[in-house]
Write an enzyme that holds these catalytic residues in place. Sequence first.
Site, mmCIF file in Angstrom:
data_model
loop_
_atom_site.group_PDB
_atom_site.id
_atom_site.type_symbol
_atom_site.label_atom_id
_atom_site.label_comp_id
_atom_site.label_asym_id
_atom_site.label_seq_id
_atom_site.Cartn_x
_atom_site.Cartn_y
_atom_site.Cartn_z
ATOM 1 N N GLU A 86 0.930 -1.178 -0.095
ATOM 2 C CA GLU A 86 0.114 0.120 -0.089
ATOM 3 C C GLU A 86 0.918 1.214 0.037
ATOM 4 O OE1 GLU A 86 -2.246 0.669 3.466
ATOM 5 O OE2 GLU A 86 -3.558 2.165 2.822
ATOM 6 N N ASP A 134 -12.327 -0.171 2.022
ATOM 7 C CA ASP A 134 -11.157 -0.175 3.044
ATOM 8 C C ASP A 134 -11.914 0.461 4.408
ATOM 9 O OD1 ASP A 134 -8.679 -0.431 4.259
ATOM 10 O OD2 ASP A 134 -7.780 1.201 3.036
HETATM 11 N N1 ADE Z 1 -6.463 -0.109 8.896
HETATM 12 C C1 ADE Z 1 -7.495 0.417 8.487
HETATM 13 N N2 ADE Z 1 -7.381 0.862 7.299
HETATM 14 C C2 ADE Z 1 -6.093 0.629 6.919
HETATM 15 C C3 ADE Z 1 -5.085 0.806 5.729
HETATM 16 N N3 ADE Z 1 -5.595 1.273 4.665
HETATM 17 N N4 ADE Z 1 -3.839 0.366 5.897
HETATM 18 C C4 ADE Z 1 -3.274 -0.312 6.946
HETATM 19 N N5 ADE Z 1 -4.283 -0.344 8.093
HETATM 20 C C5 ADE Z 1 -5.476 0.152 7.902
HETATM 21 ZN ZN ZN Z 2 -7.170 -1.806 4.785
#
Ligand code: ADE
Ligand code: ZN
Length: 380
Positions: free
Chosen positions: A245, A323
């Site tokens: 990410e 998400d």
């Molecule tokens: N917890 C909640 N959303 C998240 C994300 N996008 N990346 C990592 N941890 C998270």
């Molecule tokens: Zn996440």
Amino acid sequence: MRAISVRRGHPLLTTALKINPQSPIDHLLAMFADWGGLLQYYLAMGVDLSKLIERIPKAELHLHIEGTLEPELMLALAQRNQIELPYADVDEIRRAYEFSDLQSFLDIYYAGAAVLITEQDYYDLTWAYLERAASDNVRHVEIFFDPQTHTDRGISFATVIYGIYRALQDGETNLNITFRLIMCFLRHLSADDAMNTLEEALPHKSCIHAVGLDSSEVGHPPSKFVAVFDRAREEGFLTVAHAGEEGPPEYIWEALDLLKVERIDHGVRAIEDAKLVARLVDEKMPLTVCPLSNLKLRVFNTLEEHNLKELLDAGLCVTINSDDPAYFGGYIGENFRQSQRALGLSAEDIYLLAKNAFIASFISDGDKKRYIQELEMAMK
Ligand code: ADE
Ligand code: ZN
């Protein structure tokens, strides 16, 4: 102009025509050479696929239940539990959701979760999400919860899981939404802490299908959690992990090789490593991509620059998810709609994205087949 940037430097075009991708004239040449593809792209941009998006059955595989806490519910729960919030009203809460990166979001997200105290609070939170998901025609959900966010504040594991699970069961009965529950470890905390959480979860094993890894990615590689994921697999849990990410492609390799995951959550930075992309394609490894999250957390500057379509075209099993929709401005339907518009996704792309989610889910083959048949009916 968007089409130009999509085509810029396309490796096939640049080799065949020996053009310089930086030169506007050469670039125009490349556009005309590939006018069929371009035409298709413009057609897809112009077509309103919102009705199709609305009616197709969907599976959501990357959804943090704590990230569905809407400001209205946050205020109501704060009042119910007599907790003081640093915000006067809903508008002030929404104004605070201006994030510069993952950490700036997580700070606010963990603070917001502090209003969740009783089993009923967890039930209400989950039920509100399920009702919202039903309105997007979501038929199956695999939701994350972060026990440490709650147990570290003195809330019992049982309170959290009973509230969430009871709402999920009611959702299956009353909203016709099937579910799986995934327990995430907070990677900014220690591996020992994660192991203790896993042990606490064992009495509730029948409610939890898989374990995952979330929170601050950079500096907390999957390798930190090898022992706990080994133990989790021994106990019969499937595994997933957030990787790629904000973190580098190496974290995706580690999630695959060390944590033996069934899916990569996000994974958009895989594109930086051709060997990794080839492996993900070869293993049909699903990526649970979250376009509006990536936009809000500035993984991409604009949705038009998001690499979802590129990943899909490379043959990856890409899925669309929300998400933390209360924080990122859109539930799954909105993620589909905005991605379709920004990237010129075709009806076929939409079909593939929806189908991938059922294929990548943790339901039985029979259920997958049933949902995909439903999807095919909706495409007609
Ligand atoms: N917890 C909640 N959303 C998240 C994300 N996008 N990346 C990592 N941890 C998270
Ligand atoms: Zn996440």
